[in-house]
Design a protein around this motif. Structure first.
Motif, PDB file in Angstrom:
ATOM      1  N   HIS A   1      35.551  16.116  13.302  1.00 35.56           N
ATOM      2  CA  HIS A   1      35.239  15.875  14.711  1.00 35.56           C
ATOM      3  C   HIS A   1      34.823  17.206  15.329  1.00 35.56           C
ATOM      4  O   HIS A   1      35.515  18.207  15.173  1.00 35.56           O
TER       5      HIS A   1
ATOM      6  N   GLU B   1      40.976  12.775  10.278  1.00 32.81           N
ATOM      7  CA  GLU B   1      39.941  13.410  11.079  1.00 32.81           C
ATOM      8  C   GLU B   1      40.482  14.740  11.571  1.00 32.81           C
ATOM      9  O   GLU B   1      41.519  14.782  12.222  1.00 32.81           O
TER      10      GLU B   1
ATOM     11  N   CYS C   1      31.672   5.349   7.126  1.00 32.99           N
ATOM     12  CA  CYS C   1      32.242   6.644   6.714  1.00 32.99           C
ATOM     13  C   CYS C   1      33.307   7.196   7.642  1.00 32.99           C
ATOM     14  O   CYS C   1      33.871   8.253   7.368  1.00 32.99           O
ATOM     15  N   HIS C   2      33.517   6.509   8.770  1.00 32.70           N
ATOM     16  CA  HIS C   2      34.491   7.059   9.720  1.00 32.70           C
ATOM     17  C   HIS C   2      34.900   5.942  10.672  1.00 32.70           C
ATOM     18  O   HIS C   2      34.164   5.588  11.580  1.00 32.70           O
TER      19      HIS C   2
ATOM     20  N   HIS D   1      31.120  13.827  12.058  1.00 32.72           N
ATOM     21  CA  HIS D   1      30.952  12.467  12.584  1.00 32.72           C
ATOM     22  C   HIS D   1      30.538  12.502  14.053  1.00 32.72           C
ATOM     23  O   HIS D   1      30.873  13.423  14.783  1.00 32.72           O
ATOM     24  N   ASN D   2      29.781  11.495  14.459  1.00 29.58           N
ATOM     25  CA  ASN D   2      29.278  11.376  15.832  1.00 29.58           C
ATOM     26  C   ASN D   2      28.758  12.717  16.344  1.00 29.58           C
ATOM     27  O   ASN D   2      29.098  13.150  17.443  1.00 29.58           O
TER      28      ASN D   2
ATOM     29  N   ASN E   1      36.503  15.206   6.849  1.00 28.05           N
ATOM     30  CA  ASN E   1      35.898  14.253   7.782  1.00 28.05           C
ATOM     31  C   ASN E   1      36.152  14.822   9.178  1.00 28.05           C
ATOM     32  O   ASN E   1      37.301  14.887   9.626  1.00 28.05           O
TER      33      ASN E   1
ATOM     34  N   GLU F   1      28.487   5.300  10.339  1.00 24.29           N
ATOM     35  CA  GLU F   1      29.886   5.159  10.749  1.00 24.29           C
ATOM     36  C   GLU F   1      29.931   4.219  11.940  1.00 24.29           C
ATOM     37  O   GLU F   1      28.911   3.994  12.609  1.00 24.29           O
TER      38      GLU F   1
ATOM     39  N   ASP G   1      33.146   4.519  13.928  1.00 23.90           N
ATOM     40  CA  ASP G   1      34.208   5.130  14.729  1.00 23.90           C
ATOM     41  C   ASP G   1      34.997   4.043  15.466  1.00 23.90           C
ATOM     42  O   ASP G   1      35.603   4.300  16.492  1.00 23.90           O
TER      43      ASP G   1
ATOM     44  N   SER H   1      27.014  11.743  10.583  1.00 22.14           N
ATOM     45  CA  SER H   1      27.017  10.282  10.761  1.00 22.14           C
ATOM     46  C   SER H   1      26.945   9.930  12.239  1.00 22.14           C
ATOM     47  O   SER H   1      27.330  10.720  13.102  1.00 22.14           O
TER      48      SER H   1
END
Length: 273
Positions: A144, A104, A8-9, A167-168, A142, A213, A215, A187
């Motif tokens: 950060h 992102e 996903c990323h 994400h992360n 999406n 993900e 990354d 994710s």
């Protein structure tokens, strides 16, 4: 239906993959990756991601976005400014039919990256502007968020964002659960395998709100080795272990989550097959 893995990323347009991208793609297909949601960090990458979608239409699902940190001189990074968005805005509209998300984008309030109030203000302006583009184009985001989990989620809620991937994510479980309440997804990359703190978070977030993900090329198992999409099996296994589930269950549910969040990814990649 076999959805396979959905990354996903990831940053497949990164220069780290230029030499051997075909091999990287091959290895990802071999482990069962069916969709790569490819994000950008700055406008210079937009064309490359779109070219990769043309080259691998059954695999690459493009996102365009401007990251909260931009390259300064050398290895330095600086906070994004509104003028960094000037060249990006027309591109969002021009390629709207091809995009699966805006990203992102987000906030990074790490003290050495955003030392001043002005830096944080600039990042917030750019973030809100891109959230508005996403709403206008009816696309998910999406996202950060580093040292800014609470304010990122609060800002998205205030702006009426209903579809987002964080994400992360490394915020507190209580903050993550605010995001779950808003319908957001989270994710985790392979780097979680070396971070037991993250296990608490993974335990508390319902599987129905988790995606996978890599990354890649960053955040792999070993921070000194280039990460790639085939390593998605590692985060799948870790989430399965932490939650006491089978990897097959995690693979299936996270892929279904990904396509709920990014319906365009399903349409694009499955149409091309």
């Amino acid at each position: 239906m076999d959805y396979g893995f959905v990354d996903c990323h990831c940053h497949v347009s990164a220069c780290e993959f230029e030499e051997d991208l075909e091999d990287v793609i091959q290895r990802s297909r071999q482990v069962g990756v069916k969709t790569l949601v490819a994000v950008t960090e700055e406008v210079g990458e937009f064309d490359r991601v779109l070219q990769l979608q043309e080259r691998y239409p059954d695999l690459v699902a493009p996102c365009l976005g401007v990251h909260p940190l931009q390259a300064g001189g050398g290895s330095e990074q600086r906070s994004v400014k509104l003028q960094d968005l000037d060249a990006a805005l027309p591109m969002f509209y021009k390629h709207r039919e091809r995009l699966v998300a805006i990203g992102e984008i987000g906030l990074d309030f790490t003290p050495w990256c955003a030392p001043t109030e002005q830096d944080r203000h600039d990042q917030m302006s750019v973030f809100i502007k891109q959230l508005n583009v996403a709403k206008e184009l009816d696309l998910p985001v999406n996202v950060h968020s580093r040292s800014a989990a609470k304010v990122t989620i609060a800002t998205m809620r205030e702006q009426g964002i209903s579809r987002a991937l964080l994400h992360n994510f490394a915020g507190k479980p209580s903050v993550a659960l605010e995001g779950v309440k808003a319908g957001y997804f989270f994710s985790f990359p392979p780097a979680v395998c070396r971070n037991q703190q993250r296990d608490k978070l993974i335990k508390q977030i319902p599987l129905e709100h988790i995606c996978l993900e890599t990354d890649s090329p960053a955040l792999g198992l070993d921070k000194h080795v280039r990460n790639e999409p085939s390593n998605i099996v590692l985060c799948c296994q870790r989430i399965a272990d932490v939650k006491g589930l089978s990897p097959q269950t995690v693979q299936l549910v996270t892929a279904q989550n990904a396509f709920r969040l990014f319906p365009g990814a399903k349409t694009h990649t499955h149409k091309a097959m």
